[in-house]
Scaffold this active site. Structure first.
Site, mmCIF file in Angstrom:
data_model
loop_
_atom_site.group_PDB
_atom_site.id
_atom_site.type_symbol
_atom_site.label_atom_id
_atom_site.label_comp_id
_atom_site.label_asym_id
_atom_site.label_seq_id
_atom_site.Cartn_x
_atom_site.Cartn_y
_atom_site.Cartn_z
ATOM 1 C CG ASP A 81 37.032 38.049 44.983
ATOM 2 O OD1 ASP A 81 37.169 39.246 45.284
ATOM 3 O OD2 ASP A 81 36.779 37.162 45.814
ATOM 4 C CB SER A 115 35.394 39.143 48.095
ATOM 5 O OG SER A 115 35.587 37.751 48.098
#
Length: 331
Positions: free
Chosen positions: A220, A106
């Protein structure tokens, strides 16, 4: 001391930037006396002489670790809390801790890639200070069925700040971690288009739209691995330094659907790092407090927290390096 503060103390009445890049010192200034010019020229001359006298310059290839331990820096997810990663990197650079591999999930992939390209914490800090929400977030009006934020702006930001096309071209070996949304599996992106890989790694489910990349639909990486220590091990790291910014999920400012989604994701990300925290050789946990995932107003505080935590971890990192050296010197 932070870059902006340093320039204020230096007495520059109007400045734009003080930067160190490729062994050059560059001053941008206005309305200063000639003594500044003279001092600057003298300083540049001294640096040039020192560079010319060096008999054994440091290798430019960070992967050429020689006989020492290969050190990986693992940067976890946490959205805006990722500004703390900048401070950690600044501290490690100041402490002369070598980094031979960066693995990020991320926001950790975004900060990690920026540093893997420049290898310069001043440049990284400047970029972070200038970063705003609107640089990354582009809301979809007509195509929001899979997420209100498209992600085009994030990808464009990476392309602008990191002028290399593929991950393999970065100066430090790098991997971004994403999640295969269809299969629920971890995906390690260590080759191919850099900006697309970071966009996929940062695509918070329910907020950012999933990303089609390399034949997969990706979201993610924090969904399955928010602190990818295992990836660093798989890539041959001897010592893993992991930076976790997911702790303390308390948030009483939840007012809409996006806030609900972000808070639920934050709780999920925080829960899946527990075992991974124990797997790191050195764990760094900056005091990020209860900063919300999309709060871009706490940059300096978060960077300072990261720098403090990085400096505090330096003795443990050196101890791990010494232990590795002692163990391997007997072989």
């Amino acid at each position: 001391m932070w870059l902006a503060d340093s320039m204020e103390l230096a007495g520059l009445s109007r400045y734009s930037v003080l930067r160190f890049s490729a062994g050059r010192l560059v001053y941008f200034y206005q309305d200063r006396k000639m003594d500044i010019i003279k001092s600057g020229l003298i300083f540049v001359a001294v640096l040039t002489l020192l560079a010319g006298c060096a008999t054994s310059p440091a290798p430019t290839d960070p992967g050429a670790a020689g006989n020492r331990a290969r050190i990986a820096l693992v940067l976890g997810g946490g959205a805006a809390r990722g500004f703390a990663h900048v401070g950690v990197i600044r501290a490690l650079e100041q402490e002369k801790i070598p980094i031979d591999l960066i693995v990020g999930t991320s926001v950790g992939s975004l900060i990690g890639a920026l540093y893997a390209h420049e290898m310069n914490s001043f440049e990284l800090e400047w970029t972070a200070f200038s970063l705003e929400r609107d640089d990354l977030l582009d809301y979809a009006l007509l195509s929001a069925s899979m997420g209100p934020i498209k992600g085009d702006r994030l990808e464009a930001f990476v392309n602008k700040k990191i002028p290399v096309v593929n991950i393999e071209s970065l100066k430090i070996p790098f991997a971004a971690v994403a999640t295969d949304l269809n299969r629920g599996t971890r995906v390690v992106l260590d080759r191919g288009p850099l900006a697309r890989a970071i966009r996929a790694s940062c695509a918070i489910p329910g907020v950012f739209q999933p990303v089609e990349h390399q034949g997969r639909l990706l979201v993610d990486g924090g969904t399955v691995d928010n602190l990818p220590v295992a990836v660093a091990r798989e890539k041959g790291a001897d010592i893993v330094i992991a930076v976790d910014i997911s702790q303390n999920v308390t948030n009483f400012n939840i007012t809409n659907l996006v806030d609900v989604t972000l808070q639920a994701v934050h709780i999920m990300f925080s829960e899946n790092v527990n075992q991974r925290r124990r797997d790191a050789d050195v764990l760094i946990s900056p005091a990020v407090g209860s900063v919300a995932m999309m709060d871009f107003t706490q940059k300096k505080r978060l960077m300072q927290a990261g720098m403090d935590a990085g400096q505090q971890a330096a003795p443990a990192i050196r101890a791990a390096m010494e232990a590795w050296n002692a163990k391997n010197s007997r072989r």
